[in-house]
Design an enzyme around this catalytic site. Structure first.
Site, PDB file in Angstrom:
ATOM      1  N   SER A 141      -6.060  -1.073   0.188  1.00 52.89           N
ATOM      2  CA  SER A 141      -6.747   0.195  -0.069  1.00 52.89           C
ATOM      3  C   SER A 141      -6.356   1.241   0.959  1.00 52.89           C
ATOM      4  O   SER A 141      -6.124   2.412   0.615  1.00 52.89           O
ATOM      5  CB  SER A 141      -8.264  -0.018  -0.046  1.00 52.89           C
ATOM      6  OG  SER A 141      -8.947   1.201  -0.256  1.00 52.89           O
ATOM      7  N   TRP A 179      -2.871   2.359   0.175  1.00 53.27           N
ATOM      8  CA  TRP A 179      -2.845   3.176  -1.037  1.00 53.27           C
ATOM      9  C   TRP A 179      -3.108   4.638  -0.700  1.00 53.27           C
ATOM     10  O   TRP A 179      -2.529   5.537  -1.303  1.00 53.27           O
ATOM     11  CB  TRP A 179      -3.909   2.679  -2.031  1.00 53.27           C
ATOM     12  CG  TRP A 179      -3.946   3.459  -3.305  1.00 53.27           C
ATOM     13  CD1 TRP A 179      -3.246   3.212  -4.454  1.00 53.27           C
ATOM     14  CD2 TRP A 179      -4.713   4.650  -3.580  1.00 53.27           C
ATOM     15  NE1 TRP A 179      -3.530   4.156  -5.414  1.00 53.27           N
ATOM     16  CE2 TRP A 179      -4.428   5.050  -4.910  1.00 53.27           C
ATOM     17  CE3 TRP A 179      -5.618   5.400  -2.833  1.00 53.27           C
ATOM     18  CZ2 TRP A 179      -5.018   6.165  -5.492  1.00 53.27           C
ATOM     19  CZ3 TRP A 179      -6.205   6.526  -3.416  1.00 53.27           C
ATOM     20  CH2 TRP A 179      -5.897   6.888  -4.731  1.00 53.27           C
ATOM     21  N   HIS A 180      -3.973   4.875   0.298  1.00 54.51           N
ATOM     22  CA  HIS A 180      -4.341   6.249   0.631  1.00 54.51           C
ATOM     23  C   HIS A 180      -3.253   6.983   1.411  1.00 54.51           C
ATOM     24  O   HIS A 180      -3.262   8.215   1.449  1.00 54.51           O
ATOM     25  CB  HIS A 180      -5.646   6.271   1.434  1.00 54.51           C
ATOM     26  CG  HIS A 180      -6.863   6.100   0.583  1.00 54.51           C
ATOM     27  ND1 HIS A 180      -7.371   4.866   0.245  1.00 54.51           N
ATOM     28  CD2 HIS A 180      -7.672   7.022  -0.017  1.00 54.51           C
ATOM     29  CE1 HIS A 180      -8.445   5.035  -0.517  1.00 54.51           C
ATOM     30  NE2 HIS A 180      -8.647   6.319  -0.698  1.00 54.51           N
ATOM     31  N   GLY A 181      -2.336   6.274   2.026  1.00 54.03           N
ATOM     32  CA  GLY A 181      -1.282   6.990   2.738  1.00 54.03           C
ATOM     33  C   GLY A 181      -0.446   6.100   3.627  1.00 54.03           C
ATOM     34  O   GLY A 181      -0.862   5.005   4.020  1.00 54.03           O
ATOM     35  N   PHE A 214      -2.279  11.736  -2.122  1.00 53.11           N
ATOM     36  CA  PHE A 214      -2.296  10.291  -2.337  1.00 53.11           C
ATOM     37  C   PHE A 214      -1.740   9.901  -3.702  1.00 53.11           C
ATOM     38  O   PHE A 214      -1.633   8.732  -3.987  1.00 53.11           O
ATOM     39  CB  PHE A 214      -3.724   9.754  -2.202  1.00 53.11           C
ATOM     40  CG  PHE A 214      -4.370  10.165  -0.898  1.00 53.11           C
ATOM     41  CD1 PHE A 214      -3.684  10.017   0.294  1.00 53.11           C
ATOM     42  CD2 PHE A 214      -5.636  10.709  -0.878  1.00 53.11           C
ATOM     43  CE1 PHE A 214      -4.263  10.417   1.489  1.00 53.11           C
ATOM     44  CE2 PHE A 214      -6.229  11.089   0.312  1.00 53.11           C
ATOM     45  CZ  PHE A 214      -5.553  10.949   1.502  1.00 53.11           C
TER      46      PHE A 214
END
Length: 488
Positions: free
Chosen positions: A322, A325-327, A488
Site C-alpha cells: 500500500s 502504491w502511493h509513491g 499516484f
C-alpha cells in the site's frame, strides 16, 4: 483535464447532452463514453492514450483467452499470470524504475561498489495506478469465474477509461461497473439531481477547503526548519484536512458525475476522521483501495484466519505494498509500515472488529469516551500524514521532533508566522465542512436527502446553502490546484 477547470465546465454539459439526446442506443452511448474519456485523459498528455489503450487491449484479450481455455486451468493460469505481470511491469517501469535503481546504487555505494546505472526521465502517467488496478480486477475476476469475459471491446474500453473515475478512482471492480455498461440506461431525474448535489459538495471540499489549506501547508512545509512547534502542528493538521477534502472531494465529484450518466460507483470515503480506531479509519478511508487489497492480496495470503505470526506477516505485506502504491519514495514505505504497526497493535488489543456503527448514533454529540477515541485516532493519523507529506524520512523526523519541542507553546510566534495566509477563508470553510459532514454522517454523502426531509422549510434552507457554497467556490477559484492523488 481537471474537474475544477473551465475546460471541464464546457466538456461535461456537451457530453451529457450528446449522451442522452443524440446517442440513445446502448452501443453508441458506450462508444461516446470511450471517446469522451480519451479526450478527457488526452487533454493532459495525448501520448499516454497509447498506454491506456494497450493496457485495455491486453486485458480484454486476456479475458477472451481465459474463457477460451475454460477447463484447462494450467493455460488459464499462464494467460492470466502473463497479463497481470504485463500490467504490473508497465506500472513498475513508469512509477518505480528510477526509485529502485537509485536505491540500489546508494546501497551498493555504502559497501564500496560503484556501478554506472542508467536512469530515465520518465513522466508518470496520471492515474496509472488506478486504471491498472481496475484492469487487474477484471483479469482476476474472470480467472476466478466471478464474471464472464466480455466480448464487446467498446464496453470493455469504456469500463477501463470511464472518465469520472479514470485518474483518481474510486477503483471499481469489474463485477460492479462492467455489467452497468452492458445494460440499457434510462435517464433518472432523481439520480441526476442527487449526483449534482454530491458534485457541489465535492467542489466545495476541493476548491474552498483543500485549495485554501494548500497555500498555508505549502508555506509551512517550505520553511519548516524556521517555524515553531505550534506552527508545524497547525501545518500538520491543515494537511490532514487538505488531503481528505482534496481526495474525498474528487471522489464526490466522480461519483456524482457518474450518476448523471446513470452509473453507480462504489463509495470511497465514509467520514474517516470521525473514526474511533485505526482499523475503523481504514474501513472508511479510500475504501475502494483498501477493499481491493483485502480481497486480492490479504485474503489470498490467509487473512486473519491463521496464526498470529502469519497474521502479522499478512498485515505488513499489504501495508508495504500500500505504501509503495502511493509513491516511489521511502517515506511512503515508512508510512505503510507505520499504519501496519498500528493495525497490529489494535488487532492484539482486540479492537479490530469493533465500531462498525455510526459514531454517536441517535445523538447530536459524541460522549466523552467516543470523543477521546476520535481524538486519539485523529492524532495518530496526523503523525502518519506528516510522514506521507515529507520528501524524506530525515525531513519527517525533523518535522516531528520540532513539533514536540518547547516552541510547541509559542502562540505569538505562530500568529506572526501564519499572518497573511488567509485564515479568514480557511477556518470558516473547515467549520462548515465538519458541521455538515457530522450532521449527515449516516448518509452516503453530505447532501443526500431522503423524501421525509423534502418539505418547504428545508428546501428554502438547502437552496440558501447551495447558493452560499457556489459563491464560496467562485471566490476561491483563484487558488486552483491539481488534485493530490493525481500523482499516484
Amino acid at each position: 483535464m481537471l474537474f475544477n477547470s473551465f475546460e471541464f465546465l464546457l466538456f461535461l454539459p456537451i457530453v451529457f447532452l450528446l449522451y442522452w439526446f443524440v446517442f440513445r442506443s446502448l452501443r453508441w452511448q458506450n462508444l461516446l463514453v470511450v471517446v469522451a474519456s480519451y479526450v478527457f485523459y488526452g487533454w493532459w498528455d495525448w501520448r499516454f492514450l497509447f498506454l491506456i489503450a494497450f493496457t485495455s487491449l491486453c486485458s480484454y484479450g486476456s479475458g477472451l483467452l481465459t474463457e477460451h481455455y475454460d477447463g484447462r486451468r494450467r493455460w488459464q493460469q499462464v494467460i492470466s499470470g502473463l497479463n497481470i505481470a504485463l500490467n504490473l511491469g508497465i506500472l513498475g517501469v513508469f512509477k518505480y524504475y528510477n526509485f529502485f535503481v537509485e536505491s540500489l546504487d546508494v546501497l551498493l555505494s555504502a559497501i564500496g561498489w560503484k556501478l554506472d546505472w542508467v536512469t530515465m526521465q520518465i513522466i508518470l502517467p496520471v492515474g496509472i495506478s488506478f486504471y491498472t488496478f481496475q484492469a487487474l480486477s477484471y483479469t482476476i475476476d474472470v480467472y476466478q469465474k466471478k464474471l464472464p469475459a466480455t466480448h464487446d471491446i467498446i464496453e470493455f474500453f469504456a469500463y477501463i477509461s470511464f472518465f469520472p473515475q479514470l485518474v483518481a478512482g474510486p477503483i471499481e471492480r469489474a463485477t460492479n461497473l462492467l455489467p452497468q455498461f452492458q445494460r440499457n440506461r434510462q435517464f433518472d431525474y432523481g439520480k441526476a439531481v442527487d449526483g449534482c448535489r454530491q458534485m457541489l459538495w465535492g467542489f466545495f471540499k476541493k476548491v474552498v477547503v483543500a485549495d485554501n489549506c494548500a497555500i498555508a501547508v505549502n508555506h509551512i512545509w517550505a520553511t519548516y526548519t524556521n517555524e515553531s512547534g505550534l506552527t508545524l502542528l497547525v501545518g500538520a493538521v491543515l494537511f490532514t484536512i487538505q488531503i481528505y477534502c482534496d481526495f474525498s472531494g474528487y471522489s464526490d465529484i466522480a461519483i456524482g458525475c457518474a450518476r448523471l450518466f446513470g452509473f453507480n460507483l462504489m463509495r470511497n470515503f465514509d467520514n474517516p476522521y470521525f473514526s474511533r480506531s485505526i482499523p475503523e479509519f481504514w474501513r472508511r478511508w479510500h475504501m475502494s483501495l483498501t477493499t481491493w487489497f483485502r480481497d486480492y492480496i490479504y485474503i489470498p495470503l490467509g487473512g486473519n484466519r491463521c496464526s498470529k505470526l502469519t497474521l502479522i506477516r499478512n498485515i505488513y505485506i499489504v501495508w508495504i505494498i500500500s505504501g509503495l502504491w502511493h509513491g516511489a519514495n521511502w517515506t511512503f514505505v515508512c508510512w505503510g509500515l507505520y499504519h501496519g504497526t498500528l493495525l497490529v497493535v489494535y488487532n492484539f488489543l482486540g479492537i479490530n472488529s469493533k465500531y462498525n456503527n455510526v459514531v454517536a448514533y441517535g445523538r447530536i454529540l459524541p460522549n466523552f469516551r467516543e470523543f477521546s477515541q476520535m481524538l486519539l485516532t485523529f492524532s495518530l493519523v496526523v503523525v502518519g500524514w506528516i510522514i506521507f507529506r515529507s520528501q524524506s524520512m530525515t525531513e519527517a523526523l525533523s518535522f516531528l521532533s520540532s513539533i514536540f519541542s518547547a516552541s510547541l507553546f509559542d502562540v505569538s510566534g505562530c500568529i506572526i508566522s501564519l499572518k497573511g495566509l488567509n485564515f479568514t477563508r480557511i477556518i470558516p470553510s473547515i467549520v462548515i465542512m465538519i458541521i455538515v459532514e457530522w450532521v449527515k454522517r449516516g448518509k452516503q454523502h453530505a447532501f443526500q436527502f431522503s423524501g421525509k426531509t423534502i418539505v418547504t422549510r428545508y428546501i428554502v434552507f438547502r437552496y440558501i446553502l447551495y447558493i452560499v457554497l457556489m459563491i464560496l467556490i467562485i471566490i476561491s477559484s483563484d487558488s486552483q490546484s491539481e488534485f493530490i492523488y493525481f500523482q499516484f
